[in-house]
Write an enzyme that holds these catalytic residues in place. Structure first.
Site, mmCIF file in Angstrom:
data_model
loop_
_atom_site.group_PDB
_atom_site.id
_atom_site.type_symbol
_atom_site.label_atom_id
_atom_site.label_comp_id
_atom_site.label_asym_id
_atom_site.label_seq_id
_atom_site.Cartn_x
_atom_site.Cartn_y
_atom_site.Cartn_z
ATOM 1 N N HIS A 50 47.580 39.638 52.959
ATOM 2 C CA HIS A 50 47.370 38.313 52.565
ATOM 3 C C HIS A 50 48.317 37.129 52.912
ATOM 4 O O HIS A 50 49.125 36.997 52.288
ATOM 5 C CB HIS A 50 46.975 38.428 50.907
ATOM 6 C CG HIS A 50 46.203 39.406 50.463
ATOM 7 N ND1 HIS A 50 46.604 40.731 50.292
ATOM 8 C CD2 HIS A 50 45.026 39.183 50.050
ATOM 9 C CE1 HIS A 50 45.346 41.319 49.624
ATOM 10 N NE2 HIS A 50 44.424 40.311 49.460
ATOM 11 N N HIS A 102 42.908 33.787 53.281
ATOM 12 C CA HIS A 102 43.311 34.379 51.853
ATOM 13 C C HIS A 102 43.650 35.974 52.156
ATOM 14 O O HIS A 102 44.940 36.278 51.626
ATOM 15 C CB HIS A 102 42.273 34.455 50.934
ATOM 16 C CG HIS A 102 42.254 35.490 49.819
ATOM 17 N ND1 HIS A 102 43.092 35.168 48.641
ATOM 18 C CD2 HIS A 102 42.127 36.787 49.760
ATOM 19 C CE1 HIS A 102 43.170 36.222 47.711
ATOM 20 N NE2 HIS A 102 42.521 37.288 48.432
ATOM 21 N N GLU A 143 44.049 41.769 22.105
ATOM 22 C CA GLU A 143 44.344 43.351 22.469
ATOM 23 C C GLU A 143 44.858 43.436 23.925
ATOM 24 O O GLU A 143 46.122 43.988 24.116
ATOM 25 C CB GLU A 143 43.388 44.093 22.182
ATOM 26 C CG GLU A 143 42.749 44.351 20.802
ATOM 27 C CD GLU A 143 41.689 43.374 20.205
ATOM 28 O OE1 GLU A 143 41.561 42.602 21.357
ATOM 29 O OE2 GLU A 143 41.445 43.219 19.290
ATOM 30 N N HIS A 195 32.532 50.986 16.281
ATOM 31 C CA HIS A 195 34.174 51.331 15.939
ATOM 32 C C HIS A 195 34.613 52.498 16.152
ATOM 33 O O HIS A 195 35.534 52.854 15.927
ATOM 34 C CB HIS A 195 34.274 50.520 14.552
ATOM 35 C CG HIS A 195 34.357 49.184 14.348
ATOM 36 N ND1 HIS A 195 33.530 48.412 14.837
ATOM 37 C CD2 HIS A 195 35.461 48.178 13.850
ATOM 38 C CE1 HIS A 195 33.864 47.032 14.793
ATOM 39 N NE2 HIS A 195 34.854 47.060 14.259
#
Ligand SMILES: Cc1ncc(C[n+]2csc(CCOP(=O)(O)OP(=O)(O)O)c2C)c(N)n1
Length: 660
Positions: free
Chosen positions: A29, A260, A407, A469
């Site tokens: 890149h 890029h 999280e 859950h």
């Protein structure tokens, strides 16, 4: 570009090395290093506190290349500023097998690579953890020992990633003023211009998080340097929008997504050499340019010497050094043994999440580096103890972090804390939400960082919250990550042993999968050995020659032990093997594994998927567990409904023995 200043020429050295290395590798890149060469020159020449002679100096500024695809920017800077292990030969071998110069920066491959980046967004979130660790250690050990900044280069991609939102929000809330992000504001990503996909007002976004936002021409080295000075002067984290042109210097391709992630090609490189007034052959840096860079690299030596003098004078030096070493002292083993002996004297039934809290209570006084937290489930994860105080902008000495419902940001920040050194991070949520942490957990493992993931509510045993859950595939999925220890302790003794093993695994992250429900203590008697650290062991042997082997982990140890009793009543001798950590068991010598597993038929019992047990099970062996999603209901109904019962084990055992 006539009349280049010396610093523009220095920046062009980065551009030349980047375009030539990518061309030589025929992959990579070039756009990002060429676009950010000027901003990086401002940072490394005027601000970054670093010393290539002492790359692990604890009080160095941290530099994180969050846009890791631009790895040649970092490699060029490390070479030019004089890091001994980043030789020109390494730059020539960019992206080749065995080179330090991997496609994306890999932590541990070379000095000065502070974290592994490439998965966009991780680096900026790691940097938040580094900045947290810096404030925490400064508060604890004094700013004569700890007083540095964390700098980041991030691109559009990093800022689009969700984790950057969590991390930036945390940094603003914690007012991490030592965190400074240089945003490569070039409006280009892979598919084209960023307006294809985003219309965020980035300035308002970061201001809303409580950041200072500055802007400058990213190709004006003095302007970038002035912006960094302004960032350092503010007590908020700062985002500096560096307006840049991707691939700057490649006359036909700059400013387009075409630059890029592909080599520029010989023709464009020749034109770029003219544009940049860089007549030198590939990988040749003229002596005056190299001298100027080496001078920038030598700037930090005086700072290093001054720090050493302060260190010599500091009353906290020994404690600081001990924290930085990361070593676990024998006092931890003593504390663990004392608690196990208490449990031996008076066995207790408790949820392993509660046992984990008791383990933290026992260990924290002798392991002050523990830096814990939870993603808004403190009461459920049982991660906070009375000795903790909360880390926040008013109390950076605090050792308990309210990560909020973030999280992924928590896991990525924990990597940054571990990488920074001086603190041992643990963080918690429900096991099912390891899915939200997983990209960072994988990087903990890849980077060999001791991050401890306290993951409670580890099965259908959590009951009524239901299938969203209830983790099913998670134990197996986590066990599949190389260099990750997954512990699923079956009682209070195994829980504290798991904590000890996790702390002693200095180059490996751990998951502690812990139950919501109470579990009887089956480990009794002599507590001198950490049996959990063996991965698996005979927990309850049989009186007669073994006819059957029951393997179980965590809450299913109780099922196995009860089944053993029932089988014994029917004259069948079964041994119960506790398997609290499959990874550690797999690493035991073959003879130990063979002795534990025996040669009789086996049944594995775990309220998860069978897959990760398969290496211990042969054709005729059995499994009692889950094969689909769970359900909402009381725990006992669920275990019955899914057939994870003593009756189920006994019936399967009899079938197997009849067949055998
Ligand atoms: C999590 C993640 N998703 C996708 C990619 C693949 N990828 C690498 S670079 C990139 C675009 C990044 O754009 P930007 O940050 O603007 O970099 P620039 O084009 O300016 O170099 C993408 C999608 C990745 N590395 N990480």
């Amino acid at each position: 570009m006539p009349n280049l200043s010396q610093r523009q020429t220095m920046a062009n050295a980065i551009r030349a090395l980047s375009m030539d290395a990518v061309q030589a590798a025929n992959s990579g890149h070039p756009g990002m290093p060429m676009g950010m060469a000027d901003a990086a020159t401002a940072l490394f020449c005027d601000h970054l506190k670093f010393d290539p002679e002492h790359p692990n100096w604890p009080d160095r500024d941290r530099f994180v290349l969050s846009a890791g695809h631009g790895s040649m920017l970092l490699y060029a800077l490390l070479h030019l500023t004089g890091y001994a292990d980043m030789t020109m030969d390494q730059l020539r071998k960019f992206r080749q097998l065995g080179a330090r110069t991997a496609g994306h920066p890999e932590f541990g491959h070379a000095s000065g690579i502070e974290t592994t980046t490439g998965p966009l967004g991780q680096g900026i979130a790691n940097a938040v953890g580094m900045a947290m660790a810096e404030r925490h250690l400064a508060a604890r050990y004094g700013d004569d020992l700890v007083d540095h900044h964390t700098f980041v280069i991030a691109g559009d991609g990093c800022l689009m990633e969700g984790v950057s939102h969590e991390a930036a929000s945390m940094a603003g809330h914690m007012r991490l003023g030592r965190l400074i992000v240089l945003f490569d504001d070039n409006n280009i990503s892979i598919d084209g211009t960023t307006d294809l996909a985003v219309s965020d007002d980035t300035t308002s976004r970061f201001e809303a998080y409580g950041w200072q936002v500055l802007g400058c021409d990213g190709h004006d080295i003095d302007a970038v340097s002035a912006a960094i000075s302004a960032a350092k002067a503010d007590d908020r984290p700062s985002l500096i929008r560096c307006a840049t042109v991707i691939g700057r210097g490649a006359p036909n391709k700059q400013g387009t997504s075409g630059v890029h992630g592909a080599p520029l090609g010989a023709e464009e490189i020749a034109l770029a050499r003219q544009t940049l007034d860089w007549p030198h052959d590939p990988f040749i840096i003229p002596a005056d340019v190299l001298d100027a860079w080496r001078h920038a690299g030598a700037r930090g030596l005086a700072d290093f010497d001054a720090w050493q003098a302060r260190h010599a004078a500091s009353a906290n030096a020994a404690a600081f050094d001990a924290a930085i070493s990361g070593a676990i002292t024998p006092a931890v083993g003593d504390a663990v043994l004392a608690w196990k002996n208490t449990l031996a004297a008076a066995p207790q039934k408790m949820a392993t999440r509660v046992a984990s809290q008791k383990a933290i209570e026992a260990i924290l006084p002798v392991c002050p580096s523990l830096f814990g937290g939870s993603a808004d489930l403190t009461g459920s994860n049982n991660t906070r103890v009375a000795d903790h105080s909360v880390f926040d902008q008013g109390n950076y000495a605090g050792d308990y972090i309210h990560y909020g419902v973030r999280e992924h940001g928590m896991a990525a920040a924990m990597n940054g804390i571990a990488l920074h050194g001086g603190a041992i991070p643990y963080g918690a949520t429900f096991l099912v939400f390891t899915d939200y942490c997983r990209p960072s957990m994988r990087l903990s493992a890849l980077m060999e960082q001791r991050v401890i993931y306290v993951m409670t509510h580890d099965s259908i045993g959590l009951g009524e919250d239901g299938p969203t859950h209830q983790p099913i595939e998670h134990l197996g999925a986590l066990r599949a990550i190389p260099n990750m220890l997954v512990f699923r302790p079956g009682d209070a003794v195994e829980t504290v042993e798991a904590w000890q093993a996790a702390l002693e695994a200095q180059n490996t992250p751990s998951v502690l999968a812990l139950s919501r429900q109470g579990l009887a203590q089956f480990r009794q008697g002599d507590m001198s050995e950490n049996k959990t650290a063996k991965g698996a062991y005979v927990a309850v042997d049989c009186d007669a020659p073994r006819q059957l082997t029951l393997l179980a982990s965590g809450s299913e140890m109780a099922v196995a032990i009860d089944a053993q009793k029932r089988l014994a009543e029917d004259g069948i001798a079964a041994a119960v093997i506790s398997v609290p950590c499959m990874d550690l068991f797999a690493a035991q010598p073959a003879a130990y594994r063979a002795e534990i597993l025996g040669s009789t038929p086996r049944i594995a019992i775990e309220a998860g998927l069978k897959q990760s047990w398969d290496w211990m099970l042969g054709d005729g062996d059995g499994f009692i567990g889950m094969n689909g999603f769970g359900a909402s209901g009381p725990i006992d109904d669920l275990y019955r409904h899914f057939g994870i019962t003593v009756d189920g084990v006994v019936a399967l055992a009899k079938q197997q023995l009849e067949r055998a």
